[in-house]
Scaffold this motif. Structure first.
Motif, PDB file in Angstrom:
ATOM      1  N   TYR A  42      99.325 -80.584 -69.746  1.00 15.05           N
ATOM      2  CA  TYR A  42      98.638 -79.272 -69.726  1.00 15.05           C
ATOM      3  C   TYR A  42      97.269 -79.226 -70.414  1.00 15.05           C
ATOM      4  CZ  TYR A  42     101.157 -78.856 -74.194  1.00 15.05           C
ATOM      5  OH  TYR A  42     101.661 -79.071 -75.439  1.00 15.05           O
ATOM      6  N   ASN A  69     103.793 -71.962 -74.692  1.00  8.88           N
ATOM      7  CA  ASN A  69     103.441 -72.314 -76.076  1.00  8.88           C
ATOM      8  C   ASN A  69     102.330 -73.354 -76.155  1.00  8.88           C
ATOM      9  OD1 ASN A  69     105.084 -70.709 -77.701  1.00  8.88           O
ATOM     10  ND2 ASN A  69     106.847 -72.052 -77.435  1.00  8.88           N
ATOM     11  N   GLU A  71     100.255 -74.216 -73.985  1.00 11.12           N
ATOM     12  CA  GLU A  71      99.039 -73.710 -73.342  1.00 11.12           C
ATOM     13  C   GLU A  71      98.284 -72.791 -74.317  1.00 11.12           C
ATOM     14  OE1 GLU A  71     102.185 -73.698 -72.015  1.00 11.12           O
ATOM     15  OE2 GLU A  71     101.786 -75.464 -70.789  1.00 11.12           O
ATOM     16  N   ARG A 109     108.839 -70.323 -67.079  1.00 11.76           N
ATOM     17  CA  ARG A 109     110.288 -70.548 -67.191  1.00 11.76           C
ATOM     18  C   ARG A 109     110.965 -69.491 -68.055  1.00 11.76           C
ATOM     19  NH1 ARG A 109     109.516 -76.982 -68.422  1.00 11.76           N
ATOM     20  NH2 ARG A 109     109.132 -77.655 -66.274  1.00 11.76           N
TER      21      ARG A 109
HETATM   22  O1  LIG Z   1     108.128 -80.010 -67.457  1.00 14.41           O
HETATM   23  P1  LIG Z   1     108.118 -80.557 -68.846  1.00 14.41           P
HETATM   24  O2  LIG Z   1     107.165 -81.703 -68.978  1.00 14.41           O
HETATM   25  O3  LIG Z   1     109.475 -80.860 -69.379  1.00 14.41           O
HETATM   26  O4  LIG Z   1     107.601 -79.395 -69.828  1.00 14.41           O
HETATM   27  C1  LIG Z   1     106.290 -78.888 -69.746  1.00 14.41           C
HETATM   28  C2  LIG Z   1     106.135 -77.603 -70.550  1.00 14.41           C
HETATM   29  O5  LIG Z   1     106.593 -77.748 -71.861  1.00 14.41           O
HETATM   30  C3  LIG Z   1     105.792 -76.993 -72.750  1.00 14.41           C
HETATM   31  O6  LIG Z   1     105.257 -77.828 -73.726  1.00 14.41           O
HETATM   32  C4  LIG Z   1     104.646 -76.416 -71.958  1.00 14.41           C
HETATM   33  O7  LIG Z   1     104.859 -75.045 -71.788  1.00 14.41           O
HETATM   34  C5  LIG Z   1     104.723 -77.152 -70.656  1.00 14.41           C
HETATM   35  O8  LIG Z   1     104.388 -76.315 -69.569  1.00 14.41           O
END
Ligand SMILES: O=P(O)(O)OC[C@H]1O[C@@H](O)[C@H](O)[C@@H]1O
Length: 226
Positions: A42, A69, A71, A109
């Motif tokens: 990200y 978070n 982000e 999510r």
């Molecule tokens: O899909 P994975 O890599 O497990 O998780 C990515 C997310 O985990 C968090 O740090 C951030 O929000 C990011 O979008």
């Protein structure tokens, strides 16, 4: 408004749907990616979007991920960005009223899409309340002004926002005592702020206008303070 949008894979779906909503609402969207739901890192996408807001190339920014978070953390490392992590309408509203958030972070999510759209709408429509909140933001920016180097030891090329703060005075609508309050002139030539009188605690609604020569005019409901 010119709005910067960015996400990783985990925020991609909402980013695309929010983009459509913004365009249909008449905004200009600058999409910094990512462009699919294939796993990416990200910071690569969020940082350029946040920098566009800090540089004034975009008025506001929306960053998205799984939780929001990471982000928000990336965006808030960019001087001049105030990114609020929002998970409901109330946090979006307070992000504007109290924090003058020029960027929001949303976790795809964590919430359903209807909530995400309600957050975006609220954040776009809610004005900054100013007053005591401006004083607090000023304290954040003061810290940046005295700590201008980034983690690599490079000086920030961005202007320090403390240069943009002016002081104004106002005669309280209730007790008629005069008090002063800070005005962030970078918030626009016409602002409405709510300022609590330090003497009687009455909450004054104050209109602040900045003319082309840089002169501030302060108006209240009942009188002009000049
Ligand atoms: O899909 P994975 O890599 O497990 O998780 C990515 C997310 O985990 C968090 O740090 C951030 O929000 C990011 O979008």
């Amino acid at each position: 408004m010119r709005i910067a949008l960015a996400s990783d894979h985990a925020g991609f779906d909402y980013k695309e749907r929010i983009k459509l909503f913004l365009i249909e609402s008449g905004h200009h969207v600058h999409d910094f990616g990512t462009n699919s739901d294939v796993s990416v890192d990200y910071p690569v996408y969020i940082r350029p979007a946040a920098e566009a807001v800090a540089a004034g190339e975009c008025d506001r920014g929306i960053v998205l991920g799984g939780s929001g978070n990471g982000e928000a953390i990336v965006a808030n490392r960019v001087p001049g960005v105030r990114c609020a992590l929002c998970w409901n309408v109330e946090t979006a509203k307070l992000g504007r009223e109290h924090n003058n958030a020029n960027v929001i972070s949303i976790g795809q999510r964590m919430i359903d899409f209807e909530e995400a759209i309600a957050i975006v709408q609220t954040w776009l429509e809610t004005p900054f309340a100013g007053g005591r909140h401006l004083r607090r933001i000023r304290q954040i920016d003061r810290h940046h002004a005295s700590h201008p180097a980034d983690s690599n030891g490079h000086e920030s090329p961005l202007p320090h926002r403390t240069d943009l703060i002016d002081q104004a005075s106002y005669i309280c609508d209730s007790c008629r005592e005069e008090f002063s309050f800070p005005v962030d002139i970078s918030d626009g030539a016409d602002q409405q702020v709510l300022e609590k009188c330090p003497i009687c605690c009455h909450e004054n609604t104050i209109q602040v206008s900045l003319d082309n020569s840089g002169r501030l005019t302060i108006r209240g409901d009942q009188h002009i303070n000049g």
